[in-house]
Motif scaffolding. Structure first.
Motif, short mmCIF file in Angstrom:
data_model
loop_
_atom_site.label_atom_id
_atom_site.label_comp_id
_atom_site.label_asym_id
_atom_site.label_seq_id
_atom_site.Cartn_x
_atom_site.Cartn_y
_atom_site.Cartn_z
N SER A 102 22.78 -7.85 -65.65
CA SER A 102 23.82 -7.88 -66.69
C SER A 102 25.21 -7.47 -66.20
CB SER A 102 23.41 -6.96 -67.85
OG SER A 102 23.17 -5.64 -67.37
N ALA A 103 25.30 -6.79 -65.07
CA ALA A 103 26.59 -6.30 -64.59
C ALA A 103 27.24 -7.30 -63.64
CB ALA A 103 26.41 -4.95 -63.89
N GLY A 104 28.58 -7.26 -63.58
CA GLY A 104 29.33 -8.11 -62.67
C GLY A 104 30.32 -7.30 -61.87
N VAL A 105 31.27 -7.98 -61.24
CA VAL A 105 32.28 -7.32 -60.41
C VAL A 105 33.10 -6.34 -61.25
CG1 VAL A 105 34.35 -7.68 -59.02
CG2 VAL A 105 32.40 -9.21 -58.76
N LYS A 106 33.42 -6.73 -62.49
CA LYS A 106 34.22 -5.86 -63.38
C LYS A 106 33.55 -4.50 -63.56
CE LYS A 106 36.02 -5.73 -68.15
NZ LYS A 106 35.08 -4.73 -68.70
N GLU A 107 32.25 -4.50 -63.87
CA GLU A 107 31.52 -3.25 -64.10
C GLU A 107 31.44 -2.42 -62.82
OE1 GLU A 107 30.63 -5.93 -67.37
OE2 GLU A 107 30.56 -6.20 -65.19
N VAL A 108 31.25 -3.10 -61.68
CA VAL A 108 31.19 -2.39 -60.39
C VAL A 108 32.51 -1.68 -60.12
CG1 VAL A 108 31.03 -2.68 -57.88
CG2 VAL A 108 29.43 -3.89 -59.37
N ARG A 109 33.61 -2.38 -60.34
CA ARG A 109 34.93 -1.80 -60.08
C ARG A 109 35.24 -0.64 -61.03
NH1 ARG A 109 37.97 -7.57 -58.92
NH2 ARG A 109 37.40 -7.70 -56.70
N GLU A 110 34.76 -0.74 -62.27
CA GLU A 110 34.96 0.36 -63.22
C GLU A 110 34.25 1.62 -62.75
OE1 GLU A 110 33.58 -1.20 -66.91
OE2 GLU A 110 35.46 -2.29 -67.35
N LYS A 160 27.35 -12.72 -53.43
CA LYS A 160 28.12 -12.17 -52.31
C LYS A 160 29.38 -11.44 -52.78
CE LYS A 160 30.05 -13.41 -47.80
NZ LYS A 160 31.30 -12.67 -47.97
N SER A 161 30.10 -12.03 -53.74
CA SER A 161 31.35 -11.39 -54.18
C SER A 161 31.08 -10.06 -54.88
CB SER A 161 32.13 -12.33 -55.11
OG SER A 161 31.39 -12.59 -56.29
N GLN A 162 29.96 -10.01 -55.63
CA GLN A 162 29.61 -8.76 -56.30
C GLN A 162 29.23 -7.68 -55.28
OE1 GLN A 162 26.67 -10.73 -58.75
NE2 GLN A 162 27.76 -10.16 -60.62
N GLN A 163 28.49 -8.08 -54.26
CA GLN A 163 28.11 -7.12 -53.22
C GLN A 163 29.33 -6.70 -52.39
OE1 GLN A 163 24.56 -8.00 -50.94
NE2 GLN A 163 23.61 -9.05 -52.66
N ASP A 164 30.23 -7.65 -52.14
CA ASP A 164 31.44 -7.33 -51.38
C ASP A 164 32.29 -6.28 -52.09
OD1 ASP A 164 30.84 -9.03 -49.33
OD2 ASP A 164 32.13 -10.67 -49.99
N ALA A 165 32.26 -6.29 -53.43
CA ALA A 165 33.05 -5.33 -54.20
C ALA A 165 32.61 -3.89 -53.94
CB ALA A 165 32.95 -5.65 -55.69
N LEU A 166 31.40 -3.71 -53.43
CA LEU A 166 30.88 -2.37 -53.16
C LEU A 166 31.33 -1.82 -51.81
CD1 LEU A 166 27.19 -3.14 -54.18
CD2 LEU A 166 28.75 -1.68 -55.47
N LEU A 167 31.64 -2.73 -50.87
CA LEU A 167 31.80 -2.35 -49.47
C LEU A 167 32.81 -1.24 -49.23
CD1 LEU A 167 31.61 -5.63 -47.37
CD2 LEU A 167 30.12 -3.64 -47.28
N GLY A 168 34.03 -1.43 -49.72
CA GLY A 168 35.09 -0.45 -49.45
C GLY A 168 34.72 0.94 -49.94
#
Length: 418
Positions: free
Chosen positions: A73-81, A104-112
């Motif tokens: 249910s979660a996406g890049v927005k939720e990860v960044r929040e 890939k884009s969702q996992q990439d958002a975690l990297l930094g």
């Protein structure tokens, strides 16, 4: 009332049943939790073996903020929040259930955030992380493999349930047989406990006598046909594979639809088709592996929902194809011999001879270079002396492998005279 599996969810490592290799005394993960030095990690294992529980135990033990996201249910927005919240708090633990469903884009958002130590990532997956988790994320995480629960561990779960749960303690339970409970649960603690609760609540007798037949009757009446949480994952994939192996495209595409409707990962389905193309079809139709491999690549490229069409084409083709498990049986037989005989010496005439000394010792002496002979073949022994003449590959009884059989007989005479 919460389901039994939730009511009994462990809050300490000592309460956890199974996974001794990870959480037992002096284990690496136990030491890390006790010391409060948790690395980013991927917990890989089948459903119901303790992945979420271990994450919850870490949350309960560590004195840091703990956030949970579901990759469904979660996406890049939720990860960044969550990352922004962790940045303000200086550090947090982020648990992502079913991380293999992140693209890939969702996992990439975690990297930094992982690299800078803003978050400690805990990902849970039922799929091989080598295939499903971004290489950059994987390289920054420890991978811990969780094992299915065995009969003794499943029995311990039932014993604890009857001793600890307030509702079950009011019941006079006679656990006469457990085979059906264990078989249906398939090593899944959550599934076992919830099925156990269902059986106990259904039997309106005192004492509550639990037998295999009663469990089967209740399970068939009440258990969901396909649970999107994955509890019926292995039953449906088993029916799917067996339908293709049994050359029934109607049943195969039906179970394909069941999996797709149930939210199954299309990449998981495609990967299983690649395995089946060799295991169950093999040289009876070499094009099967080519199509299955192309299907896997196309599914990864296209994604859902269009990938359902590609999967349907591949599934119906594989189901309608001639079948052979000869390649599968050959490697199993070969590995069995290797395990029994160990490292048998390679015949001298087919050893590599890169140096003068090796040549003088007889390495490569007498080797016949096949291309120097008629039909590019010369009869010679390639197996070690102790197992020479052993037959491992028995071509299947189908037109394609009959052709291979005839060719081998023509070359080798009695050696391939099956």
């Amino acid at each position: 009332m919460q389901p039994l599996a939730e009511r009994l969810r462990p809050v300490t490592l000592d309460e956890l049943v199974g996974q001794e290799h990870l959480t037992g005394k002096d284990s690496i993960l136990r030491k890390a939790i006790q010391q409060g030095k948790i690395p980013s990690m991927i917990l890989w294992g089948p459903p119901g073996v303790g992945k979420t529980t271990i994450a919850n135990i870490i949350a309960h033990t560590l004195q840091v903020p703990f956030y949970t996201l579901s990759a469904i249910s979660a996406g890049v927005k939720e990860v960044r929040e969550v990352i922004e919240l962790a940045r303000r708090q200086r550090h947090a633990v982020l648990f992502i259930d079913e991380i293999h469903r992140f693209n890939k884009s969702q996992q990439d958002a975690l990297l930094g955030a992982v690299e800078k130590g803003i978050i400690t990532l805990i990902g849970a997956t039922t799929e091989n992380p080598s295939f499903e988790v971004n290489a950059a994320v994987l390289s920054r995480s420890q991978v811990y493999v969780l094992k299915p629960l065995g009969p003794e561990e499943l029995m311990e779960l039932l014993r604890q349930a009857m001793e600890r749960d307030e509702w079950l303690k009011t019941k006079n339970i006679e656990l006469k047989e457990t085979t059906a409970l264990f078989n249906i649960s398939g090593g899944d603690a959550r599934k076992l406990l919830n099925l156990f609760e269902l059986v106990v609540s259904t039997i309106q007798e005192d004492p509550v006598v639990i037998t295999d037949q009663r469990v089967m009757d209740i399970a068939q009446q009440r258990v969901a046909i396909y649970d999107k949480s994955g509890e019926q994952h292995y039953d449906i994939i088993s029916a799917f594979i067996k339908s293709i192996r049994g050359s029934d495209p109607n049943a195969a595409v039906y179970y394909l639809a069941r999996m797709i409707e149930g939210g199954e990962d299309v990449k998981f389905i495609a990967r299983r088709l690649v395995i089946l193309a060799s295991e169950d079809i093999g040289n009876a139709n070499p094009n099967a592996l080519l199509l299955a491999t192309s299907c896997f690549q196309a599914v990864n490229l296209i994604g859902y929902p269009e990938s359902r069409i590609i999967l349907s084409q591949c599934v119906t083709y594989l189901a309608a194809s001639a079948k052979s498990n000869a390649a599968y049986m050959a490697i199993n037989s070969a590995m069995s011999i290797v395990s029994k005989t160990g490292d048998l010496p390679v015949p001298m005439h087919i050893r590599n001879a890169p140096t003068k000394m090796m040549k003088e010792m007889g390495y490569s002496k007498g080797y016949g270079y096949a291309h120097d002979y008629d039909n590019n073949f010369v009869e010679q022994e390639f197996l070690p002396e102790a197992i020479k003449g052993t037959k491992l590959y028995d071509p299947g009884k189908n037109p394609r492998e009959d052709e291979l059989r005839r060719h081998l007989k023509q070359l080798w005479k009695d050696k391939y005279n099956y």
